[in-house]
Motif scaffolding. Structure first.
Motif, PDB file in Angstrom:
ATOM      1  N   TYR A  10       3.327 -11.119   0.869  1.00 38.09           N
ATOM      2  CA  TYR A  10       2.528  -9.903   0.714  1.00 38.09           C
ATOM      3  C   TYR A  10       2.955  -8.793   1.671  1.00 38.09           C
ATOM      4  O   TYR A  10       2.851  -7.609   1.328  1.00 38.09           O
ATOM      5  N   THR A  11       3.465  -9.154   2.841  1.00 34.01           N
ATOM      6  CA  THR A  11       3.997  -8.126   3.738  1.00 34.01           C
ATOM      7  C   THR A  11       5.225  -7.474   3.109  1.00 34.01           C
ATOM      8  O   THR A  11       5.384  -6.245   3.155  1.00 34.01           O
ATOM      9  N   ALA A  12       6.089  -8.293   2.491  1.00 35.74           N
ATOM     10  CA  ALA A  12       7.253  -7.742   1.783  1.00 35.74           C
ATOM     11  C   ALA A  12       6.794  -6.854   0.631  1.00 35.74           C
ATOM     12  O   ALA A  12       7.385  -5.792   0.375  1.00 35.74           O
ATOM     13  N   PHE A  13       5.734  -7.262  -0.061  1.00 33.00           N
ATOM     14  CA  PHE A  13       5.201  -6.457  -1.161  1.00 33.00           C
ATOM     15  C   PHE A  13       4.682  -5.118  -0.645  1.00 33.00           C
ATOM     16  O   PHE A  13       4.935  -4.066  -1.240  1.00 33.00           O
ATOM     17  N   GLN A  14       3.978  -5.127   0.468  1.00 34.79           N
ATOM     18  CA  GLN A  14       3.507  -3.874   1.051  1.00 34.79           C
ATOM     19  C   GLN A  14       4.673  -2.929   1.309  1.00 34.79           C
ATOM     20  O   GLN A  14       4.549  -1.715   1.152  1.00 34.79           O
ATOM     21  N   GLN A  15       5.819  -3.491   1.694  1.00 34.00           N
ATOM     22  CA  GLN A  15       7.017  -2.707   2.009  1.00 34.00           C
ATOM     23  C   GLN A  15       7.898  -2.463   0.787  1.00 34.00           C
ATOM     24  O   GLN A  15       8.963  -1.874   0.895  1.00 34.00           O
ATOM     25  N   HIS A  62       1.837   7.233  -3.127  1.00 31.96           N
ATOM     26  CA  HIS A  62       0.810   6.738  -4.050  1.00 31.96           C
ATOM     27  C   HIS A  62       0.615   5.229  -3.935  1.00 31.96           C
ATOM     28  O   HIS A  62      -0.196   4.662  -4.656  1.00 31.96           O
ATOM     29  N   TRP A  63       1.377   4.573  -3.054  1.00 31.85           N
ATOM     30  CA  TRP A  63       1.391   3.117  -2.970  1.00 31.85           C
ATOM     31  C   TRP A  63       0.577   2.604  -1.785  1.00 31.85           C
ATOM     32  O   TRP A  63       0.725   3.072  -0.662  1.00 31.85           O
ATOM     33  N   ARG A  64      -0.269   1.631  -2.065  1.00 26.76           N
ATOM     34  CA  ARG A  64      -0.962   0.904  -1.004  1.00 26.76           C
ATOM     35  C   ARG A  64      -1.295  -0.484  -1.527  1.00 26.76           C
ATOM     36  O   ARG A  64      -1.712  -0.637  -2.672  1.00 26.76           O
ATOM     37  N   LEU A  65      -1.099  -1.474  -0.682  1.00 27.57           N
ATOM     38  CA  LEU A  65      -1.448  -2.847  -1.028  1.00 27.57           C
ATOM     39  C   LEU A  65      -2.228  -3.445   0.137  1.00 27.57           C
ATOM     40  O   LEU A  65      -1.798  -3.388   1.274  1.00 27.57           O
ATOM     41  N   ASP A  66      -3.388  -3.993  -0.192  1.00 27.73           N
ATOM     42  CA  ASP A  66      -4.206  -4.718   0.772  1.00 27.73           C
ATOM     43  C   ASP A  66      -4.325  -6.146   0.275  1.00 27.73           C
ATOM     44  O   ASP A  66      -4.437  -6.375  -0.933  1.00 27.73           O
ATOM     45  N   PHE A  67      -4.315  -7.113   1.196  1.00 31.54           N
ATOM     46  CA  PHE A  67      -4.427  -8.508   0.778  1.00 31.54           C
ATOM     47  C   PHE A  67      -5.199  -9.333   1.791  1.00 31.54           C
ATOM     48  O   PHE A  67      -5.239  -9.001   2.975  1.00 31.54           O
ATOM     49  N   GLN A  68      -5.820 -10.383   1.267  1.00 35.83           N
ATOM     50  CA  GLN A  68      -6.480 -11.389   2.091  1.00 35.83           C
ATOM     51  C   GLN A  68      -6.054 -12.750   1.541  1.00 35.83           C
ATOM     52  O   GLN A  68      -6.181 -12.995   0.334  1.00 35.83           O
ATOM     53  N   ILE A  69      -5.588 -13.602   2.420  1.00 31.85           N
ATOM     54  CA  ILE A  69      -5.200 -14.950   2.031  1.00 31.85           C
ATOM     55  C   ILE A  69      -6.421 -15.843   2.165  1.00 31.85           C
ATOM     56  O   ILE A  69      -7.152 -15.774   3.158  1.00 31.85           O
ATOM     57  N   GLY A  70      -6.656 -16.679   1.164  1.00 35.50           N
ATOM     58  CA  GLY A  70      -7.802 -17.578   1.170  1.00 35.50           C
ATOM     59  C   GLY A  70      -7.716 -18.609   2.281  1.00 35.50           C
ATOM     60  O   GLY A  70      -6.625 -18.952   2.761  1.00 35.50           O
TER      61      GLY A  70
END
Length: 157
Positions: A10-15, A62-70
Protein backbone atom coordinates in the motif's frame (compact mmCIF):
# COMPACT_ATOMS: atom_id res chain seq x y z
CA UNK A 1 5.44 -11.06 7.66
CA UNK A 2 2.04 -10.57 5.94
CA UNK A 3 1.57 -7.19 7.65
CA UNK A 4 4.97 -6.06 6.34
CA UNK A 5 4.04 -7.16 2.82
CA UNK A 6 0.79 -5.19 2.97
CA UNK A 7 2.60 -2.13 4.35
CA UNK A 8 5.04 -2.33 1.41
CA UNK A 9 2.21 -2.91 -1.06
CA UNK A 10 0.00 0.00 0.00
CA UNK A 11 2.93 2.37 0.51
CA UNK A 12 4.02 1.60 -3.07
CA UNK A 13 0.43 2.21 -4.18
CA UNK A 14 0.39 5.59 -2.45
CA UNK A 15 3.52 6.42 -4.46
CA UNK A 16 1.99 4.98 -7.68
CA UNK A 17 4.86 2.49 -7.97
CA UNK A 18 3.32 -0.44 -9.86
CA UNK A 19 6.64 -2.33 -10.10
CA UNK A 20 7.04 -2.34 -6.32
CA UNK A 21 3.42 -3.47 -5.97
CA UNK A 22 4.04 -6.37 -8.37
CA UNK A 23 7.05 -7.47 -6.31
CA UNK A 24 4.68 -8.17 -3.39
CA UNK A 25 2.90 -10.98 -5.30
CA UNK A 26 3.85 -14.65 -5.55
CA UNK A 27 4.47 -15.80 -9.15
CA UNK A 28 1.19 -17.76 -9.25
CA UNK A 29 -0.92 -15.22 -7.33
CA UNK A 30 -4.60 -14.59 -8.08
CA UNK A 31 -6.37 -11.20 -8.06
CA UNK A 32 -10.10 -10.46 -8.31
CA UNK A 33 -12.19 -7.31 -8.07
CA UNK A 34 -15.22 -5.84 -9.83
CA UNK A 35 -13.24 -5.10 -13.00
CA UNK A 36 -10.49 -7.74 -13.19
CA UNK A 37 -9.88 -11.46 -12.63
CA UNK A 38 -6.16 -12.06 -13.07
CA UNK A 39 -3.69 -14.89 -12.61
CA UNK A 40 0.05 -14.54 -12.01
CA UNK A 41 2.28 -11.78 -10.72
CA UNK A 42 3.08 -10.64 -14.27
CA UNK A 43 -0.55 -10.07 -15.24
CA UNK A 44 -1.47 -8.56 -11.86
CA UNK A 45 1.59 -6.32 -11.95
CA UNK A 46 0.70 -5.11 -15.44
CA UNK A 47 -2.74 -4.09 -14.16
CA UNK A 48 -1.24 -2.09 -11.28
CA UNK A 49 1.36 -0.45 -13.55
CA UNK A 50 -1.38 0.47 -16.04
CA UNK A 51 -3.58 1.96 -13.31
CA UNK A 52 -0.67 3.81 -11.71
CA UNK A 53 0.42 5.29 -15.04
CA UNK A 54 -3.16 6.35 -15.87
CA UNK A 55 -3.43 8.05 -12.47
CA UNK A 56 -0.11 9.83 -12.98
CA UNK A 57 -1.31 11.01 -16.40
CA UNK A 58 -4.49 12.45 -14.84
CA UNK A 59 -2.32 14.33 -12.34
CA UNK A 60 -0.94 13.43 -8.94
CA UNK A 61 -2.77 16.39 -7.42
CA UNK A 62 -5.99 14.36 -7.77
CA UNK A 63 -4.50 11.22 -6.18
CA UNK A 64 -4.75 10.14 -2.57
CA UNK A 65 -4.77 6.70 -1.00
CA UNK A 66 -5.46 5.95 2.65
CA UNK A 67 -5.27 2.44 4.08
CA UNK A 68 -5.66 0.48 7.28
CA UNK A 69 -4.41 -3.08 7.62
CA UNK A 70 -6.67 -5.39 9.61
CA UNK A 71 -5.56 -6.79 12.96
CA UNK A 72 -5.41 -10.24 11.33
CA UNK A 73 -2.74 -9.05 8.85
CA UNK A 74 -4.78 -10.67 6.06
CA UNK A 75 -7.25 -7.87 5.32
CA UNK A 76 -7.25 -4.16 4.65
CA UNK A 77 -9.58 -1.26 4.06
CA UNK A 78 -8.39 1.33 1.60
CA UNK A 79 -9.84 4.45 0.05
CA UNK A 80 -8.66 5.91 -3.23
CA UNK A 81 -9.35 9.42 -4.51
CA UNK A 82 -8.55 9.89 -8.21
CA UNK A 83 -9.72 11.04 -11.63
CA UNK A 84 -11.13 8.14 -13.64
CA UNK A 85 -9.05 8.16 -16.83
CA UNK A 86 -11.89 7.24 -19.23
CA UNK A 87 -14.15 10.13 -18.18
CA UNK A 88 -12.00 12.52 -16.14
CA UNK A 89 -14.57 12.31 -13.32
CA UNK A 90 -13.55 12.43 -9.66
CA UNK A 91 -13.91 9.15 -7.79
CA UNK A 92 -13.70 8.29 -4.10
CA UNK A 93 -13.70 4.51 -3.94
CA UNK A 94 -13.90 2.55 -0.68
CA UNK A 95 -12.47 -0.95 -0.90
CA UNK A 96 -12.25 -3.91 1.47
CA UNK A 97 -9.48 -6.36 0.64
CA UNK A 98 -8.70 -9.90 1.75
CA UNK A 99 -5.40 -11.67 1.22
CA UNK A 100 -3.64 -14.99 1.61
CA UNK A 101 0.13 -15.39 1.55
CA UNK A 102 2.67 -17.96 0.47
CA UNK A 103 5.45 -19.33 2.70
CA UNK A 104 7.73 -16.42 1.76
CA UNK A 105 5.19 -13.78 2.79
CA UNK A 106 4.20 -12.85 -0.76
CA UNK A 107 0.57 -12.29 -1.71
CA UNK A 108 -0.92 -15.56 -3.00
CA UNK A 109 -4.49 -14.31 -3.40
CA UNK A 110 -5.99 -10.84 -3.27
CA UNK A 111 -9.69 -10.00 -3.43
CA UNK A 112 -10.91 -6.38 -3.49
CA UNK A 113 -14.60 -5.68 -2.91
CA UNK A 114 -16.38 -2.37 -3.41
CA UNK A 115 -19.84 -1.05 -4.14
CA UNK A 116 -19.88 -1.14 -7.95
CA UNK A 117 -23.00 1.02 -8.24
CA UNK A 118 -21.46 3.70 -6.03
CA UNK A 119 -18.25 3.58 -8.07
CA UNK A 120 -20.07 3.64 -11.42
CA UNK A 121 -22.15 6.68 -10.44
CA UNK A 122 -18.97 8.59 -9.72
CA UNK A 123 -16.81 7.28 -12.55
CA UNK A 124 -19.40 7.13 -15.34
CA UNK A 125 -21.99 9.72 -14.33
CA UNK A 126 -25.54 9.27 -15.62
CA UNK A 127 -24.96 5.84 -17.25
CA UNK A 128 -23.59 4.59 -13.92
CA UNK A 129 -26.51 6.06 -12.02
CA UNK A 130 -29.06 4.46 -14.31
CA UNK A 131 -27.33 1.14 -15.04
CA UNK A 132 -24.69 0.65 -12.34
CA UNK A 133 -26.86 -1.83 -10.49
CA UNK A 134 -27.15 -4.06 -13.57
CA UNK A 135 -24.95 -6.98 -14.50
CA UNK A 136 -24.85 -5.65 -18.06
CA UNK A 137 -22.87 -2.53 -17.15
CA UNK A 138 -20.59 -4.53 -14.86
CA UNK A 139 -19.85 -6.97 -17.71
CA UNK A 140 -19.17 -4.09 -20.09
CA UNK A 141 -16.73 -2.53 -17.61
CA UNK A 142 -14.98 -5.90 -17.15
CA UNK A 143 -14.69 -6.38 -20.93
CA UNK A 144 -13.30 -2.88 -21.43
CA UNK A 145 -10.84 -3.33 -18.55
CA UNK A 146 -9.61 -6.61 -20.09
CA UNK A 147 -9.15 -4.92 -23.49
CA UNK A 148 -7.28 -2.01 -21.92
CA UNK A 149 -4.98 -4.37 -20.04
CA UNK A 150 -4.31 -6.47 -23.17
CA UNK A 151 -3.39 -3.29 -25.12
CA UNK A 152 -1.17 -2.12 -22.27
CA UNK A 153 0.61 -5.48 -22.04
CA UNK A 154 1.17 -5.52 -25.81
CA UNK A 155 2.93 -2.14 -25.56
CA UNK A 156 4.80 -2.88 -22.30
CA UNK A 157 5.47 -6.60 -21.90
Amino acid sequence: MSRQTLERFYTAFQQLDGKAMQACYAPTARFDDEAFSLQGAQEIGAMWRMLCEATQTQGREHWRLDFQIGADGCSAHWEAHYLFSATGRLVHNRIDATFSFDGQGRIASHRDRFDFWRWSRQALGLPGLLLGWSGGLRNKVRQQAAKNLARYRARRP
